[in-house]
Design an enzyme around this catalytic site. Sequence first.
Site, PDB file in Angstrom:
ATOM      1  CG  ASP A  37       3.972   3.340  10.916  1.00  0.00           C
ATOM      2  OD1 ASP A  37       4.394   3.755   9.828  1.00  0.00           O
ATOM      3  OD2 ASP A  37       4.531   2.440  11.573  1.00  0.00           O
ATOM      4  CG  ASP A  94      11.439   1.651  11.351  1.00  0.00           C
ATOM      5  OD1 ASP A  94      10.864   2.678  10.944  1.00  0.00           O
ATOM      6  OD2 ASP A  94      10.852   0.598  11.627  1.00  0.00           O
TER       7      ASP A  94
HETATM    8  C1  GLA Z   1       7.153   1.017  11.454  1.00  0.00           C
HETATM    9  C2  GLA Z   1       7.536   2.189  12.361  1.00  0.00           C
HETATM   10  C3  GLA Z   1       8.110   1.642  13.654  1.00  0.00           C
HETATM   11  C4  GLA Z   1       7.072   0.750  14.339  1.00  0.00           C
HETATM   12  C5  GLA Z   1       6.625  -0.368  13.398  1.00  0.00           C
HETATM   13  C6  GLA Z   1       5.449  -1.133  13.968  1.00  0.00           C
HETATM   14  O1  GLA Z   1       8.265   0.280  11.054  1.00  0.00           O
HETATM   15  O2  GLA Z   1       8.451   3.016  11.719  1.00  0.00           O
HETATM   16  O3  GLA Z   1       8.476   2.707  14.513  1.00  0.00           O
HETATM   17  O4  GLA Z   1       5.979   1.546  14.713  1.00  0.00           O
HETATM   18  O5  GLA Z   1       6.234   0.160  12.139  1.00  0.00           O
HETATM   19  O6  GLA Z   1       4.953  -2.095  13.110  1.00  0.00           O
END
Ligand code: GLA
Length: 408
Positions: free
Chosen positions: A158, A229
């Site tokens: 990520d 997200d």
């Molecule tokens: C980002 C990702 C999420 C999750 C969070 C964790 O927002 O897109 O899917 O993994 O980080 O901190």
Amino acid sequence: MRSVVLLSSAVLVLASLTAASQTSTTAKAPLAPPQPAAQTPPMGWNSWNYFAEKVDDKGVRDAADQLIATGMKDAGYIYVNIDDTWEGQRDASGVLHSNSKFPDMKALADYVHSKGLKIGIYSSPGPHTCAVYEGSFGHEVQDAQLYAQWGIDYLKYDLCGFIPEVMEKQAPNDKAAQMRLMVAAYDKMNKALKSTGRPIVFSLCQYGWDAVWEWAPSVGGNLWRTTGDVSPNWDRIYAIVSQQAGLEKYAGPGHWNDPDMLEVGNGNLTLAENRSHFSLWAMLAAPLLAGNDLPNMKPEIKAILTNRDVIAIDQDSLGKQGTRAYSEGETDVWVRPLAGGALAVAIVNAGDNRYSTHPFHLSLAKLGLHGPQTGKDLWTGMPITLREAEPLELSRHDVLLVRIDAPK
Ligand code: GLA
């Protein structure tokens, strides 16, 4: 003495050759080489959408147990993925340790494997993750080795901390240079993972930046997030769906667009919304990573997540992502070609206020179909015939999902 040793070893060699030839006559066909990763979209569970930072060793074991108890494993949900907030500190040699929520990651991986499941983990190319835990920056090879030692099968990587701490610092005001740094960071972890020799599914999470679908496979990406997200509300789910139209040509066996994890069973989604969400993810050949509280899952949510007919659309061996054939006002019609010439059609009422006084009229001609089409309604399980211009009544945010085995 020496000749005795030589003779006895010759006898041993002969004996083992004979044993080998005997086994080869009785043994079944030799083991096939392992399949490359993610030939169909990965399926499993991820901790983030429901548990977020509350995930711990027990929660992950419970999820693994529940995948089995609920029949989800049998339906194809194999990966148990730990998202952010497992990370502890690095020791003097730079080796990362899990934090106190995860006392023994290797033992946890062994437990998950003992259930016939696979285990996934999470990191960032930056010095810190999104939840500001330790990332892999400068420790990529070391971390990849650690994952392999633990027996990890899947990594979600990520971007997060890499943006302010590396991209914006090293290339201020130069977006193109920032993007090159980003691609290089993913490539670095790809190579680190490959160098372990362990097959590890590589999941890119950088929210679709710089048309990730164009370059993700070249850095070993088996799946890549296409948007920001997801959250458990219809407007967000529908906004994500709308951004997938046109990306179908980038998906295929081993490399998939990822519209984010499932919210089925989370928040206040209605049953219709849960059904539509799941149906659309199947039409999109999306990874199916449940993100709900498995030990407290309601039967109607389990029924959605384990609908074998819908899962079969998602996992179809042709591996072709569906396309939005047309939209009319707030109704969208998606089609997905399936193996053996079959076709899936999903009609979604994204709007709030369509009533039976003015039902939606399906155009089969716009789908390239001619005359009545017989198929199966995958949510009622009943046979259905779709007719040209037929009035269809779909309640708010609901879906009609039909599999047509012999479209005409
Ligand atoms: C980002 C990702 C999420 C999750 C969070 C964790 O927002 O897109 O899917 O993994 O980080 O901190």
